[in-house]
Design an enzyme around this catalytic site. Structure first.
Site, PDB file in Angstrom:
ATOM      1  N   ASN A  12       0.848  -1.260  -0.017  1.00 39.94           N
ATOM      2  CA  ASN A  12      -0.075   0.075  -0.061  1.00 39.94           C
ATOM      3  C   ASN A  12       0.873   1.476   0.146  1.00 39.94           C
ATOM      4  O   ASN A  12       1.366   1.476   0.923  1.00 39.94           O
ATOM      5  CB  ASN A  12      -0.969  -0.079   1.084  1.00 39.94           C
ATOM      6  N   LYS A  14       0.062   4.251  -0.330  1.00 42.19           N
ATOM      7  CA  LYS A  14      -0.522   5.604   0.403  1.00 42.19           C
ATOM      8  C   LYS A  14      -0.251   6.630  -0.650  1.00 42.19           C
ATOM      9  O   LYS A  14      -0.536   6.465  -1.711  1.00 42.19           O
ATOM     10  CB  LYS A  14       0.190   5.558   1.739  1.00 42.19           C
ATOM     11  N   HIS A  98      -9.274   0.882   4.862  1.00 40.30           N
ATOM     12  CA  HIS A  98      -8.214   0.889   5.741  1.00 40.30           C
ATOM     13  C   HIS A  98      -8.311   1.970   6.858  1.00 40.30           C
ATOM     14  O   HIS A  98      -9.283   2.987   6.855  1.00 40.30           O
ATOM     15  CB  HIS A  98      -7.186   1.734   4.890  1.00 40.30           C
ATOM     16  N   GLU A 100      -6.882   4.415   7.947  1.00 44.12           N
ATOM     17  CA  GLU A 100      -6.764   5.668   7.733  1.00 44.12           C
ATOM     18  C   GLU A 100      -8.047   6.221   7.239  1.00 44.12           C
ATOM     19  O   GLU A 100      -8.368   7.555   7.610  1.00 44.12           O
ATOM     20  CB  GLU A 100      -5.612   5.952   6.848  1.00 44.12           C
ATOM     21  N   GLU A 170      -5.355  -5.394  10.762  1.00 49.31           N
ATOM     22  CA  GLU A 170      -4.353  -4.414  10.578  1.00 49.31           C
ATOM     23  C   GLU A 170      -4.416  -3.800  12.148  1.00 49.31           C
ATOM     24  O   GLU A 170      -5.231  -2.714  12.172  1.00 49.31           O
ATOM     25  CB  GLU A 170      -4.609  -3.419   9.868  1.00 49.31           C
ATOM     26  N   GLY A 176       2.409   1.911  10.750  1.00 49.50           N
ATOM     27  CA  GLY A 176       3.457   3.024  10.765  1.00 49.50           C
ATOM     28  C   GLY A 176       3.929   3.423  11.958  1.00 49.50           C
ATOM     29  O   GLY A 176       4.778   4.246  12.076  1.00 49.50           O
ATOM     30  N   SER A 216       3.508  -2.865  10.212  1.00 45.20           N
ATOM     31  CA  SER A 216       4.899  -2.566  10.451  1.00 45.20           C
ATOM     32  C   SER A 216       5.523  -3.810   9.985  1.00 45.20           C
ATOM     33  O   SER A 216       6.558  -4.372  10.702  1.00 45.20           O
ATOM     34  CB  SER A 216       5.585  -2.326  11.967  1.00 45.20           C
ATOM     35  N   GLY A 237       2.882  -1.498   4.445  1.00 41.75           N
ATOM     36  CA  GLY A 237       2.742  -0.027   4.073  1.00 41.75           C
ATOM     37  C   GLY A 237       4.334   0.751   3.736  1.00 41.75           C
ATOM     38  O   GLY A 237       4.851   0.548   2.920  1.00 41.75           O
TER      39      GLY A 237
END
Ligand code: PEP
Length: 256
Positions: A12, A14, A98, A100, A170, A176, A216, A237
């Site tokens: 991903n 992003k 996701h 986010e 996730e 992250g 991560s 990510g």
């Protein structure tokens, strides 16, 4: 690595990479990753790079995905992108829900469910993300939260549709942050998710669904995580933004 289901590792990207940078990355990945028989490898660039990246991956083993799509098929929805537009670039996978997007765009399980159905109707494979926050984990609410998200996002799907869906567990606290769930923590949640799938669908369907871990994932922890019986891949990510780290994650999962 002997697995019951075919592994799937997706990157991903992003909101990163100009078109030129995206091309550099995908060209590098093509050199490193070929002959990928035992694993599905997917890159999910930003929309603006799909057209050019698509031309690069068309004749190789790397598959194309994207990071979101509209639940609508077309019309007066300014700024949105539909499944049919994505399919023009040979997109096969779409990340939905996701954390986010749940956080910044307030996407609900209900909306993610509608998008999942729209993706399936267009023959795109949804990668549906679920995950708990640190507060929820510390309050011992992980299973309640994950169960609710899985039930909400997958409501009303037929068994045959469910087999086309990929789930991604996730934990929000691991995205992250450099903090990874231990292999045992991740396996426990993956096994729980599979038990919810048995309830919602049936044993045979639940066994076929691939559940990725994300949060991560790096070259040095991918193998242990993906070695767990219910972890069937990774959604990556930060480490997906460089040729070395992403291709090492893929290779570390394959080498014996
Ligand atoms: C992600 O955003 O899906 C993700 C897992 O990010 P990272 O690998 O950087 O934690």
């Amino acid at each position: 690595m002997e697995k019951e289901r075919k592994l799937i590792v997706a990157g991903n990207w992003k909101m990163n990479k100009t078109v030129a940078e995206a091309l550099d990355l995908v060209k590098g990945l093509k050199l490193e990753l070929n002959n990928l028989k035992d694993i599905d490898v997917v890159v999910c660039p930003p929309f603006t790079a799909l057209s050019e990246v698509s031309k690069e991956v068309i004749d190789g083993d790397i598959r194309l995905g994207c990071q979101n799509m509209s639940e609508h098929s077309g019309g007066a929805y300014t700024g949105e992108i539909s499944a049919i537009m994505l399919k023009e670039f040979l997109v096969r996978y779409v990340i939905l829900g996701h954390s986010e997007r749940r956080q910044y765009q307030e996407e609900s399980d209900e909306l993610i469910n509608t998008k999942t159905k729209a993706a399936l109707a267009a023959s795109l494979k949804p990668i549906v993300c679920v995950g708990e926050t640190l507060e929820q984990r510390e309050a011992d609410e992980t299973e309640a939260i994950i169960g609710k998200q899985v039930r909400g996002c997958l409501a009303g799907l037929e068994n045959s549709q469910m087999e086309e869906v990929i789930l991604a567990y996730e934990p929000v606290w691991a995205i992250g942050t450099g903090k990874t769930a231990t292999a045992e923590q991740a396996q426990a949640v993956h096994a729980f998710i599979r038990s919810v799938l048995v309830e919602l669908f049936d044993e045979a369907t639940a066994k076929r669904v691939r559940i990725q871990y994300g949060g991560s994932v790096k070259p040095n922890n991918a193998r242990e995580l993906l070695g767990q019986p219910d972890i069937d891949g990774a959604l990556v990510g930060g480490a997906a933004l460089e040729v070395r780290s992403f291709s090492d994650i893929v290779k570390n999962c394959l080498d014996d």
